[in-house]
Design an enzyme around this catalytic site. Sequence first.
Site, PDB file in Angstrom:
ATOM      1  N   HIS A   1      75.961  46.699 -56.508  1.00 37.14           N
ATOM      2  CA  HIS A   1      74.667  46.190 -56.031  1.00 37.14           C
ATOM      3  C   HIS A   1      74.745  45.865 -54.539  1.00 37.14           C
ATOM      4  CE1 HIS A   1      70.935  43.855 -55.872  1.00 37.14           C
ATOM      5  NE2 HIS A   1      71.624  42.871 -55.325  1.00 37.14           N
TER       6      HIS A   1
ATOM      7  N   THR B   1      73.602  40.209 -58.932  1.00 39.09           N
ATOM      8  CA  THR B   1      73.092  41.351 -59.695  1.00 39.09           C
ATOM      9  C   THR B   1      74.240  42.228 -60.165  1.00 39.09           C
ATOM     10  OG1 THR B   1      71.146  41.250 -58.302  1.00 39.09           O
ATOM     11  CG2 THR B   1      71.408  43.218 -59.649  1.00 39.09           C
TER      12      THR B   1
ATOM     13  N   TYR C   1      77.224  36.801 -55.592  1.00 40.59           N
ATOM     14  CA  TYR C   1      76.882  38.165 -55.175  1.00 40.59           C
ATOM     15  C   TYR C   1      78.042  39.068 -55.587  1.00 40.59           C
ATOM     16  CZ  TYR C   1      74.553  41.280 -51.668  1.00 40.59           C
ATOM     17  OH  TYR C   1      73.858  42.273 -51.012  1.00 40.59           O
TER      18      TYR C   1
END
Lengths: 439, 439
Positions: free
Chosen positions: A145, A372, A140
């Site tokens: 994001h 992302t 992550y």
Amino acid sequence: MTTLDHTHDPELQSWVPSANAAEGDFPIQNLPFGRFRRAGTAEAWRIGVAIGDQVLDLRAAAAQSGWAADVAPLLVPLAAGDLNAFMALGGAARRTLRQALSQALAAGSPQQAALAGCLVPQAGVELGLPCRIGDYTDFYVGIHHATAVGKIFRPDNPLLPNYKWVPIGYHGRASSVVPSGTPIRRPRGQTAPAAGASTPGFGPSQRLDLELELGYFIGAGNALGTPIAIDDAEDQVFGVALFNDWSARDLQAWEYQPLGPFLAKNFASSVSPWLVTLEALAPFRAPFTRPDGDPQPLPYLDSAANRAAGALDIQLQVLLQTTAMREAGMAPALLSTSNAAQAAYWTPAQLVAHHTVNGCNLQPGDLLGSGTLSGPTLAQAGSLLELSQGGKQPITLPNGETRVFLQDGDTLILAGHCERPGARRIGFGHCAGTVLPAL
Amino acid sequence: MTTLDHTHDPELQSWVPSANAAEGDFPIQNLPFGRFRRAGTAEAWRIGVAIGDQVLDLRAAAAQSGWAADVAPLLVPLAAGDLNAFMALGGAARRTLRQALSQALAAGSPQQAALAGCLVPQAGVELGLPCRIGDYTDFYVGIHHATAVGKIFRPDNPLLPNYKWVPIGYHGRASSVVPSGTPIRRPRGQTAPAAGASTPGFGPSQRLDLELELGYFIGAGNALGTPIAIDDAEDQVFGVALFNDWSARDLQAWEYQPLGPFLAKNFASSVSPWLVTLEALAPFRAPFTRPDGDPQPLPYLDSAANRAAGALDIQLQVLLQTTAMREAGMAPALLSTSNAAQAAYWTPAQLVAHHTVNGCNLQPGDLLGSGTLSGPTLAQAGSLLELSQGGKQPITLPNGETRVFLQDGDTLILAGHCERPGARRIGFGHCAGTVLPAL
């Protein structure tokens, strides 16, 4: 980090003519690995190296004479179709083979006559998953994001206190990782009760999304109980591919607490077919930096080499082609562009060091998704959740259609390449998938 | 659900004398599958069936005459050491082989003379993981555990609104699932900043814990995109083992938001060596019931068969032997006892139906952990986090030692069995691991 050598020379040309095209993804400076078979057959996968618009069939190539004594044994697992076994040999083997393949495919190579018959046009092959994936972890690392999504799920608390200390990650589903081109069936599942209702909803996801990620594939890995130090970590990364971690946002919002996403993710994840090695990426490294005021990483996540060049300067694109666009002969539309070095708060080496600091074992072929990779602006967002601002602002496509989330028939394409003055451009190919209606 | 037949007859005796002992785990009514090799060797794993204190070597057994024409082909993958390939054949194959093994091992069997030479004493073998585990999912079906732990992590909100609707699950790490007996290295990692500090802590976990779980192993599974309906779900479960999902609670508290547990879990998970089939568990089924006032499951998680007998009536025990106890020759102390049917809010069939409702594919040998199977009282807690009430109330052991969490040198043992009037008792063996100091 791998140093630059003659395999990176931007002037180096191949005897494969298409490899010398200016904008191609697969010049002789790239040499990515993948698995292929003749299209329309169910033959066993073979290992190949992309060169221009061709694939060098390593089973056929291994049978030719002309390989040096230290190279021939490296070709044995590759000739047998087992990329994982070659990945297990580690970085030194990978670098030895890169040198040999570069020489063999270079203009003027004495191996040209023998290897010319080992080329297969990419247009005639099916490309599979690049290797067997034992375990898949999703990180992550995209702080923009994480902040944007955090605002939607937790408006009062978008970025949690651990984010700048812990490379947040969780385990994903390996069995549903599919190669680029595999159609994606819209998932069904539970959603939160509607306002005033006491029972959850159930049906096809109405908020099907993409996630623009990179996939880092593990090389030799480590034994259970034995952490990998940060300065040894990058050598455990075999290569990099494009990765789309399809997500059902409505399923995710209802199921994800307290143990994280599950059915919102595990219906499918798509990976591009070619593993671009860390060696090929050597000209495209960037410093790992932190914004002023942000904490420096704990010692196990910090090193001089990582600070100097831990990040990957990879340009990324998200493209969409709807059914109407396809039928009208329109090219896919660009939804956003991003850059991995700017988007990622943690480097691949930090992910490997973190993943193993507790003794967890990584195995050859394991996949680490980056998370992302959205940039700081809306035009750099790597998901529709962000591009549509939580589903509130439809995006208008060139033909006048609008999208909030993905519709049945939409084809979503990720692309990526590296480009710098003084270096030869290399690319990743595509990671594509078309949405099928729910059952 | 499998019906009862002569293989469950409590009066059935084996020609293997130890199988007829009253309190043994492996009478002829059980017949669990596992992988073994001669202790102290690195031989390839063989598939065996536990019978009394012996293992029936299926490679040796397959080479004997006397098997029926429909049984011999089923023995081929087993003789080759590939339990996953047999699991892939599905429930009908499993039932056919059970009938054949029961006849072959029954007192008076004409196969006795041939098979007597295919027995290997369990005392002389090493037992491995029962099969190759491709993907491992951990569920959270223990509602008393979820409530107790929720109170510690989220005092104001112990049981989240989705709990009674969604069989909460998340993906775990398959590479670090280890067989019973493997030592467990205490993990290192980050912990939340101490009061007044701005930097997280780092070091060996101080809150190392067990989790008392069952592991459900998948049989044939499903193709990607094809859900398994609840009434077909249970036939996709090959068998059940004991499962300890070791957990570092201090690492977990700092890392788990927003995407769930990661390094707090993936350093190791232990599984017992014998897969007890669903057929062997047929006499020990229990109704699936919900407390008054709780919602009934959504239709995809509900069926008459599941309501009638979806639960498993399995007795579970947690035992601890410290270094001091071992040196003094003291037996392991019982920490708690529980019952799977009383502890679990969801049945195995519901887990399979939920896991696949979005199209996610399950493959032969995949592992579904149940989640911690704590009963409603403190004496039935399946973790030290609960037994010590969040680390606040030390447990006193029979020798006067106390424990809050696990200490280096502690051996933690899970045990399980099924016992009912009119049925032959069967057992699961043990799932054990000893804690090694951190590196």
